[in-house]
Design a protein around this motif. Structure first.
Motif, PDB file in Angstrom:
ATOM      1  N   GLU A 234       0.845  -1.155   0.012  1.00  0.00           N
ATOM      2  CA  GLU A 234       0.115  -0.016  -0.171  1.00  0.00           C
ATOM      3  C   GLU A 234       0.717   1.256  -0.226  1.00  0.00           C
ATOM      4  O   GLU A 234       0.569   2.141  -0.748  1.00  0.00           O
ATOM      5  N   LEU A 268      -7.064   0.854   0.009  1.00  0.00           N
ATOM      6  CA  LEU A 268      -6.666   2.372  -0.061  1.00  0.00           C
ATOM      7  C   LEU A 268      -7.853   3.250  -0.538  1.00  0.00           C
ATOM      8  O   LEU A 268      -8.132   4.298   0.166  1.00  0.00           O
ATOM      9  N   GLU A 273      -7.490   6.930   0.475  1.00  0.00           N
ATOM     10  CA  GLU A 273      -6.195   7.327   0.411  1.00  0.00           C
ATOM     11  C   GLU A 273      -5.460   7.133  -1.021  1.00  0.00           C
ATOM     12  O   GLU A 273      -4.181   7.341  -0.922  1.00  0.00           O
TER      13      GLU A 273
END
Length: 566
Positions: A234, A268, A273
């Protein structure tokens, strides 16, 4: 999946205050008015003077005074002297790999194995014996001409310099790898190890591995490298996407998502994000992954944050490593060529049938002329209309389309197949590509203008990491057919260059079209997302594109990069 705009693109209080100063409660203005800049909209008609934005979308575009009267309370952003273009759609990237480059030794530009040793010593001076060193960027095309097994040098110098430290080095374009003896031992690769299907372990005269592995044999090496955990994947994705955003990229097509990539991108997105938009192309060579996604169907996010709707299939190899499928032998060293089909044509056709049935786009990697011809034939069989099934709006793609047969452009145009091409590859390959294919076939290679003239939709992208990838670099390569240093003089087969507007369109609006997103991305028009880039100069008129800098990048009307201080 609906994701909060403010969660995805948080702003500091000062950035959104309508009142002067930073005291009190921050208020996000209902409307923003962008003025002062030269606007390149990629739409027909005269250039506007201003653009109004509300709720992340463009609500008006036109004369500055008209919009000021219409939106008197709008927060005004003045970009006098700058140029605004639609957000760049980099339609073939490997963003996770770009982010991971921070932990890899950078080998771009090395000329031989001794250079590699020097680069590792400089970048990993405190390497711990026994811990893996990973590098990336040595050019498999250039190294294939240095001599030795299969044309490649052995990695003996690596083994001497690092006898107790396993080293695995990815090539620039991903079609070869190097390893020292320590890494080969940990991977269990010996003289007795057979070549895997679709791969070659290059060997010395005594039968021992030379340290170079081509195409699918790389898996034998990298399966021994410790895997990243989910948090590391990530983080690599976020770093990669933030790096792209800083260069004006607002949307990417992530090519060849593995299962763990899908998990990471999805996590995410769910947390808001992802710095920029992502259109996912799944790894079509992974049968289990594809069975799962054919069962569930494409992911279509109404906010266009994370869509997964395509299948990236690796078919043949690369020109540089002489593993691409060619209709006739290689012109320079046919004895060292290892033409490779990484997946059978029957499997490609089966994937195509399932893709059509379940609503996925096909995007097949094809480099050699035989590979490109085969994939077009496969597409024709799957897309041809019949009495019960009309031709769909498929927007299927061929990734790279580097060397093609004489009838390729006509056939691709008839099917409306998109040619997904990388101007950086043409310039990076220009030192040796003609040696590989000879003076006749090179005229049907990297043939952007010929494709355009035949009516083939073209998208320009970077295939990062590897070659220079920043959008202004891509644009420079596309219109000049020269490297960043201006060589070769007069351009490399300049007749295949595209003009500036066509090249920019291939990096914006047509890129959005290739992901079925041209109704919401790719140009500056009312109703579309307010994704745009502020540039220091006009790329359509500047004498030299290379010095143009990105001064700010906006996604859904929110700045995701800092404007440099004056």
């Amino acid at each position: 999946m609906t994701i909060s705009l403010m969660k995805l693109f948080p702003l500091s209080a000062c950035a959104v205050m309508v009142l002067a100063g930073c005291e009190g409660e921050a208020v996000v203005p209902d409307t923003q008015l962008i003025t002062g800049a030269t606007f390149i909209t990629m739409e027909a008609g005269p250039s506007p003077e201003a653009m109004a934005i509300k709720d992340g979308r463009i609500i008006a575009i036109g004369a500055q005074e008209t919009l000021r009267v219409a939106y008197p309370d709008a927060l005004q952003r003045d970009f006098t002297g700058k140029t605004i273009i639609p957000g760049v759609v980099d339609s073939h990237v490997h963003a996770r790999e770009l982010g991971m480059d921070a932990i890899k030794v950078d080998l771009v530009g090395v000329k031989n194995v001794d250079d590699i040793v020097a680069r590792i010593r400089a970048q990993r001076p405190d390497a711990t014996p026994g811990e893996w060193i990973i590098g990336q960027g040595w050019d498999e095309g250039a190294f294939a001409d240095l001599g030795g097994p299969g044309g490649y040098p052995t990695t003996q110098a690596l083994s001497v310099a690092y006898p107790d430290t396993p080293i695995a080095l990815e090539a620039l374009h991903g079609f070869a790898a190097m390893a020292n003896d320590s890494a080969l031992a940990k991977a269990g690769i010996t003289a007795a190890t057979p070549d895997p299907e679709g791969g070659t372990i290059l060997r010395r005269d005594d039968g021992q591995p030379s340290g170079v592995l081509l195409t699918l044999s790389q898996a034998l090496l990298f399966n021994a490298v410790p895997s990243l955990d989910q948090a590391q994947i990530e983080r690599a994705i976020v770093v990669g996407l933030e790096t792209l955003a800083a260069q004006g990229v607002t949307s990417v097509h992530e090519a060849g998502m593995e299962g763990r990539d899908v998990e990471a991108f999805t996590a995410l997105a769910d947390r808001g994000e992802l710095p920029i938009r992502v259109f996912g192309l799944l790894n079509g060579n992974d049968g289990a992954l594809m069975a799962e996604w054919f069962d569930r169907g494409p992911l279509d996010d109404p906010q266009d944050r994370l869509d997964i709707g395509g299948i990236k299939v690796f078919y043949d190899g690369s020109l540089g490593s002489r593993t691409a499928l060619m209709r006739a032998p290689y012109s320079d060293r046919p004895d060292t060529a290892r033409p490779t089909a990484r997946i059978s044509l029957a499997e490609v056709e089966s994937l195509g049938e399932d893709a059509r049935t379940y609503g996925f786009q096909m995007a097949v990697h094809a480099i050699g002329d035989e590979a490109n011809a085969n994939i077009l034939t496969s597409y024709e069989r799957r897309l041809a209309p019949n009495e019960t099934r009309p031709t769909p709006d498929h927007r299927w793609r061929i990734e790279h389309a580097q060397v093609v047969t004489a009838d390729f452009a006509e056939r691709a145009a008839a099917l409306n197949v998109i040619a997904s091409m990388q101007p950086s590859h043409a310039m990076g390959d220009s030192d040796w590509a003609e040696d590989r294919v000879g003076p006749r076939r090179i005229r049907r290679a990297y043939a952007w203008k010929s494709f355009q003239d035949a009516g083939v939709p073209i998208i320009f992208n970077s295939d990062l990491p590897g070659e220079p990838w920043a959008p202004m670099e891509t644009l420079h390569f596309a219109v000049t057919r020269t490297k960043l240093d201006g060589s070769p003089a007069g351009g490399w087969y300049l007749g295949e260059a595209l003009d500036r507007e066509a090249s920019l369109r291939a990096m914006t609006l047509t890129g959005a079209y290739a992901a079925f997103q041209d109704d919401s991305l790719g140009s500056l028009a009312v109703g579309k997302w307010a994704d745009f880039v502020v540039l220091s100069d006009n790329p359509l008129t500047a004498t030299d594109i290379r010095p143009i800098t990105v001064e700010a990048t906006y996604v859904a009307g929110q700045e995701i990069t800092k404007t440099p201080a004056n």
